[in-house]
Design a protein around this motif. Structure first.
Motif, PDB file in Angstrom:
ATOM      1  N   LEU A  37      -2.737  -4.790  -7.724  1.00  0.00           N
ATOM      2  CA  LEU A  37      -1.721  -4.538  -6.814  1.00  0.00           C
ATOM      3  C   LEU A  37      -1.281  -5.974  -6.402  1.00  0.00           C
ATOM      4  N   GLY A  41       0.793  -4.169  -1.875  1.00  0.00           N
ATOM      5  CA  GLY A  41       0.345  -2.767  -2.139  1.00  0.00           C
ATOM      6  C   GLY A  41       1.008  -2.160  -3.682  1.00  0.00           C
ATOM      7  N   ASP A 249      -7.844  -7.086  -3.333  1.00  0.00           N
ATOM      8  CA  ASP A 249      -7.144  -6.178  -4.323  1.00  0.00           C
ATOM      9  C   ASP A 249      -8.347  -5.229  -4.787  1.00  0.00           C
ATOM     10  N   ARG A 309      -3.299  -2.809   1.930  1.00  0.00           N
ATOM     11  CA  ARG A 309      -2.777  -3.093   0.511  1.00  0.00           C
ATOM     12  C   ARG A 309      -3.282  -1.506  -0.104  1.00  0.00           C
ATOM     13  N   THR A 312      -1.074   1.530   1.393  1.00  0.00           N
ATOM     14  CA  THR A 312       0.357   1.444   0.948  1.00  0.00           C
ATOM     15  C   THR A 312       0.405   2.041  -0.516  1.00  0.00           C
ATOM     16  N   TYR A 313      -0.725   1.755  -1.487  1.00  0.00           N
ATOM     17  CA  TYR A 313      -0.654   2.125  -2.721  1.00  0.00           C
ATOM     18  C   TYR A 313      -1.139   3.522  -2.881  1.00  0.00           C
TER      19      TYR A 313
END
Length: 387
Positions: A37, A41, A249, A309, A312-313
């Protein structure tokens, strides 16, 4: 008439010697940290060696990271209130703390440093038991054998040797247990780190050495620890395959740790990982981090927040929505409230226990100190009875 066979001239290509394979190549980490990522994200192409973990595992990782961060904030507050003697925050390192636990089985062993309180609560250990040591008690608070978790280690790198020994012993007895040893960047300069990694390599002990490079050993920057291009390269000299990963990440951290654990469990020996991350808070509550790093550096790392992060993903994948985020936040608040209530209860302590387990045979000085305290307690009790 005899004909002499024509001599066949070798081409320049055929005259070259074949290049022998580089024995170090399978050991070398990627030249850049593995990342799945970007800081916003957004997903990046996954390397073949590190497929993306199942989305269900990532949702659970998010939950544990949010609860872990709230625990960390609450523990920091308890220190300011005098309920803890000291607390080393791991805020900013949530992906490393939780990812390591998720990559293991319950019967695997963890060898933590003093900064792994978040990893321990993520493993299911009672947070009050985790904080008992930091409260000033003489034991670690939980049963290491029952929890498959060694006591939090304050001396730097000694847990590296312990992890190698336990893992070798488990393998010797035919069990496929993996030991994971957390270590900081500064501790890679200690002799115990090198002895542990070397022993594990020689005897193929199933250990994962997980270096959280948060850029500072208290106030000493990484540049004063090593001239190597990456701490991950330290495994190569011992014949240990290594990798470096973006420690902020969460997807990449879990992917790399999962592969490392599989490597160790399959009998191939130890694996070394360097996670590039950052400690957002001071070293402990006794540290003034403004004396050795500036605010701009901290803010730059704040933009790489591992919790945001992953959120968001997962939202983009449709695996998390507002209701899910709110539910996790509510769970985290309840967790912190319960911890706060139980930690605010004044513990019952016996001052005479200060003199237990110091020496097998008390020294004359210790006996004298013990009797002085005994006399003070008796005098205080008499004074209380006269009131």
């Amino acid at each position: 008439m005899t004909t002499t066979p024509a001599v066949r001239r070798a081409s320049p290509r055929s005259r070259r010697k074949a290049t022998p394979p580089d024995p170090a190549k399978p050991l070398l980490p990627a030249t850049e940290p593995v990342r799945l990522l970007d800081p916003t994200g957004t997903p990046l192409p996954a390397p073949a060696d590190y497929p993306e973990p199942p989305v269900e595992a990532l949702v659970e990782m998010y939950r544990r990271m949010v609860v872990g961060r709230r625990f960390d904030v609450q523990a920091t507050a308890l220190t300011k209130q005098g309920r803890l003697a000291v607390y080393p925050s791991s805020r900013g390192q949530e992906a490393c703390q939780v990812g390591a636990v998720l990559a293991l089985r319950e019967d695997d062993w963890v060898f933590p440093t003093y900064r792994e309180s978040m990893a321990l609560v993520s493993r299911g250990i009672d947070p009050v038991e985790v904080l008992t040591l930091l409260r000033g008690d003489w034991h670690c608070g939980y049963d290491p054998a029952a929890r498959r978790t060694a006591p939090q280690c304050t001396p730097l790198a000694t847990q590296c040797v312990h992890a190698a020994g336990l893992a070798y012993g488990e393998a010797y007895q035919g069990r496929d247990t993996v030991a994971l040893a957390f270590i900081g960047d500064g501790a890679t300069s200690e002799g115990d780190f090198h002895e542990g990694v070397n022993f594990a390599a020689v005897f193929k002990a199933p250990v994962v050495y997980f270096v959280q490079n948060n850029k500072y050993a208290i106030s000493v920057p990484l540049s004063r620890q090593t001239a190597a291009p990456s701490l991950a390269y330290k495994g190569v000299g011992y014949g240990v395959p290594s990798e470096q990963v973006d420690g902020n990440d969460p997807v990449a951290v879990l992917a790399v740790l999962t592969r490392a654990v599989q490597h160790a469990r399959s009998g191939k020996g130890p694996f070394l990982i360097e996670a590039h991350t950052y400690r957002m808070e001071p070293h402990t509550n006794a540290d003034d981090a403004t004396r050795y790093r500036d605010g701009a550096e901290v803010e730059a790392w704040r933009d790489r927040d591992p919790v945001a992060r992953l959120e968001t993903y997962l939202r983009a994948r449709g695996a998390l929505d507002d209701a899910g985020v709110a539910a996790v936040a509510e769970e985290a608040e309840a967790y912190a409230a319960d911890l706060r209530t139980r930690m605010n209860a004044q513990p019952t302590v016996d001052p005479m226990s200060l003199f237990e387990h110091v020496y097998a045979e008390p020294t004359p000085q210790l006996v004298e100190q013990r009797e002085l305290v005994r006399a003070e307690l008796a005098a205080a009790q008499d004074e209380e009875g006269e009131r």
